[in-house]
Design an enzyme around this catalytic site. Structure first.
Site, PDB file in Angstrom:
ATOM      1  N   GLY A  11      -2.973  -7.717   8.778  1.00  0.00           N
ATOM      2  CA  GLY A  11      -2.298  -8.840   9.436  1.00  0.00           C
ATOM      3  C   GLY A  11      -1.877  -8.546  10.874  1.00  0.00           C
ATOM      4  O   GLY A  11      -2.018  -9.403  11.749  1.00  0.00           O
ATOM      5  N   LYS A 128      -1.584 -14.272  -5.438  1.00  0.00           N
ATOM      6  CA  LYS A 128      -1.592 -14.043  -3.986  1.00  0.00           C
ATOM      7  C   LYS A 128      -0.901 -15.178  -3.227  1.00  0.00           C
ATOM      8  O   LYS A 128      -1.388 -16.304  -3.211  1.00  0.00           O
ATOM      9  CB  LYS A 128      -3.037 -13.900  -3.491  1.00  0.00           C
ATOM     10  CG  LYS A 128      -3.096 -13.463  -2.046  1.00  0.00           C
ATOM     11  CD  LYS A 128      -4.491 -13.165  -1.576  1.00  0.00           C
ATOM     12  CE  LYS A 128      -4.535 -12.859  -0.085  1.00  0.00           C
ATOM     13  NZ  LYS A 128      -3.804 -11.653   0.289  1.00  0.00           N
TER      14      LYS A 128
HETATM   15  P1  ADP Z   1      -1.826  -5.772   5.855  1.00  0.00           P
HETATM   16  O1  ADP Z   1      -1.649  -7.093   6.512  1.00  0.00           O
HETATM   17  O2  ADP Z   1      -2.291  -4.717   6.796  1.00  0.00           O
HETATM   18  O3  ADP Z   1      -2.647  -5.843   4.597  1.00  0.00           O
HETATM   19  P2  ADP Z   1       0.592  -5.445   4.271  1.00  0.00           P
HETATM   20  O4  ADP Z   1       1.903  -5.964   4.784  1.00  0.00           O
HETATM   21  O5  ADP Z   1      -0.072  -6.188   3.169  1.00  0.00           O
HETATM   22  O6  ADP Z   1      -0.343  -5.243   5.514  1.00  0.00           O
HETATM   23  O7  ADP Z   1       0.795  -3.928   3.763  1.00  0.00           O
HETATM   24  C1  ADP Z   1       1.345  -2.929   4.610  1.00  0.00           C
HETATM   25  C2  ADP Z   1       2.827  -2.754   4.325  1.00  0.00           C
HETATM   26  O8  ADP Z   1       3.027  -2.151   3.048  1.00  0.00           O
HETATM   27  C3  ADP Z   1       3.561  -1.820   5.239  1.00  0.00           C
HETATM   28  O9  ADP Z   1       3.924  -2.452   6.455  1.00  0.00           O
HETATM   29  C4  ADP Z   1       4.788  -1.405   4.411  1.00  0.00           C
HETATM   30  O10 ADP Z   1       5.906  -2.189   4.760  1.00  0.00           O
HETATM   31  C5  ADP Z   1       4.384  -1.743   2.990  1.00  0.00           C
HETATM   32  N1  ADP Z   1       4.466  -0.648   2.024  1.00  0.00           N
HETATM   33  C6  ADP Z   1       4.763  -0.840   0.721  1.00  0.00           C
HETATM   34  N2  ADP Z   1       4.775   0.311   0.036  1.00  0.00           N
HETATM   35  C7  ADP Z   1       4.480   1.288   0.929  1.00  0.00           C
HETATM   36  C8  ADP Z   1       4.345   2.711   0.827  1.00  0.00           C
HETATM   37  N3  ADP Z   1       4.514   3.344  -0.325  1.00  0.00           N
HETATM   38  N4  ADP Z   1       4.006   3.390   1.942  1.00  0.00           N
HETATM   39  C9  ADP Z   1       3.835   2.766   3.118  1.00  0.00           C
HETATM   40  N5  ADP Z   1       3.965   1.415   3.282  1.00  0.00           N
HETATM   41  C10 ADP Z   1       4.283   0.676   2.207  1.00  0.00           C
END
Ligand code: ADP
Ligand code: MG
Length: 314
Positions: A11, A128
């Site tokens: 994102g 989702k």
């Molecule tokens: P993207 O849009 O890149 O798919 P997401 O928001 O779906 O991003 O996933 C990334 C987020 O996951 C990170 O910004 C963090 O806040 C969260 N996150 C959850 N669990 C973890 C973890 N164990 N280690 C690192 N980040 C984590």
């Protein structure tokens, strides 16, 4: 030596709105162009959560404004639209960044259909969240009028939830491979791909779902026999005990270790968990394959082994 890398953009590589996206893709294109300038073959995939939600909402408003004339737009078509305009922005920005570096390569987006299984349990349990947040009253109306499934999203409000089945096959894989093999930079499997079912004959029918881009990118990386699956997101590394005082960032871990951490619940479902699961699947699919989770700005450092969480099959 150059590697074949599938780069899955999260994102933060695209922003939350049209103007944000225009600005974000410039930086994204710079990071990808650096990898290409370093002699790597790069294939780009990306997510579409906010974008598909926005398109779906706009199309629903059109239907509501004039139901005689506009029928509801299928979700599969909204995914296709999101692939189209995100692909346009990425393709435009990448072309410019490459030319600025004196690199003459074709850049093309392939509208990609991804087959899903109609019996995938995800269709019975939509999980989702897409698009905007609503009040409980608005949610009730959306459920009654449009038959949407709505769910409360982490205390932030109600959102539409859709099915997120696993990718089974990539319909345009031969076309994508032909372009990649002839040295073009390809954007494919955007938003996890346009979900389709196989039906009788040769017909593919759009499915009301949004596939997780982390799983679609994993499939793409396997089928292209990539050396590396690089998942670029908003954190430099994955962590265990994330957000807690004993938090520990992960450097290089084995498939086995990663599986154990998944089982212990260290990664949030819907955000870090699908990334780690995709990384495990890729690393376990063939010896020598590496998966990397890191920040967009650290893509080059990650490829060169200086940062990120790397998952490998030792
Ligand atoms: P993207 O849009 O890149 O798919 P997401 O928001 O779906 O991003 O996933 C990334 C987020 O996951 C990170 O910004 C963090 O806040 C969260 N996150 C959850 N669990 C973890 C973890 N164990 N280690 C690192 N980040 C984590
Ligand atoms: Mg995500």
């Amino acid at each position: 030596m150059g590697k074949r890398i599938v780069v899955a953009l999260g994102g933060n590589a695209l922003g939350q709105s049209l103007p944000e996206q225009m600005a974000a893709v410039k930086q994204t294109a710079r990071a990808i162009a650096e990898l290409i300038a370093g002699g790597n073959e790069v294939v780009v995939s990306h997510g579409n959560g906010p974008q598909v939600g926005m398109l779906q909402k706009a199309m629903a408003q059109l239907t509501r404004s004039d139901p005689e004339r506009y029928i509801p737009c299928p979700l599969s078509v909204c995914v296709a639209m999101s692939q189209g305009y995100i692909g346009y922005d990425l393709q435009n920005a990448l072309r410019e960044e490459l030319l600025n570096r004196g690199i003459h390569k074709g850049v093309a987006t392939v509208l990609t259909q991804v087959e899903v299984d109609p019996n995938d349990p995800a269709f019975r349990h939509p999980t989702k969240p897409i698009g905007a947040f609503h009040t409980p009253d608005e949610a009730k109306t959306l459920i009654q009028q449009w038959g949407y499934r709505m769910a409360e999203d982490a205390g932030r409000g109600w959102r539409r939830v859709v099915a997120s089945p696993k990718p089974v096959s990539i319909v345009e894989i031969d076309t994508i491979r032909a372009l990649v093999d002839s040295d073009h930079v390809v954007v494919a499997c955007g938003g996890g791909g346009i979900p389709v079912f196989r039906t009788g004959g040769h017909h593919l029918k759009g499915a009301a779902a949004v596939i997780d881009k982390d799983f679609a990118s994993e499939k793409l990386a396997e089928l292209l026999d990539a050396d590396c699956l690089m998942i670029l997101t908003a954190v430099e590394k994955a962590a265990i005990h994330f957000g807690k005082p004993e938090q520990q960032w992960l450097d290089t871990i084995s498939v086995e270790e990663a599986r154990r951490y998944c089982g212990e619940g260290h990664f949030a479902p819907g955000s870090m968990l699908p990334k780690v699961e995709a990384a495990i699947a890729f690393a376990a699919s063939k010896p020598g394959r590496r998966a990397l989770i890191t920040l967009l700005e650290k893509a080059k450092d990650g490829v060169e082994g200086r940062t990120g969480t790397v998952i490998v099959q030792p």
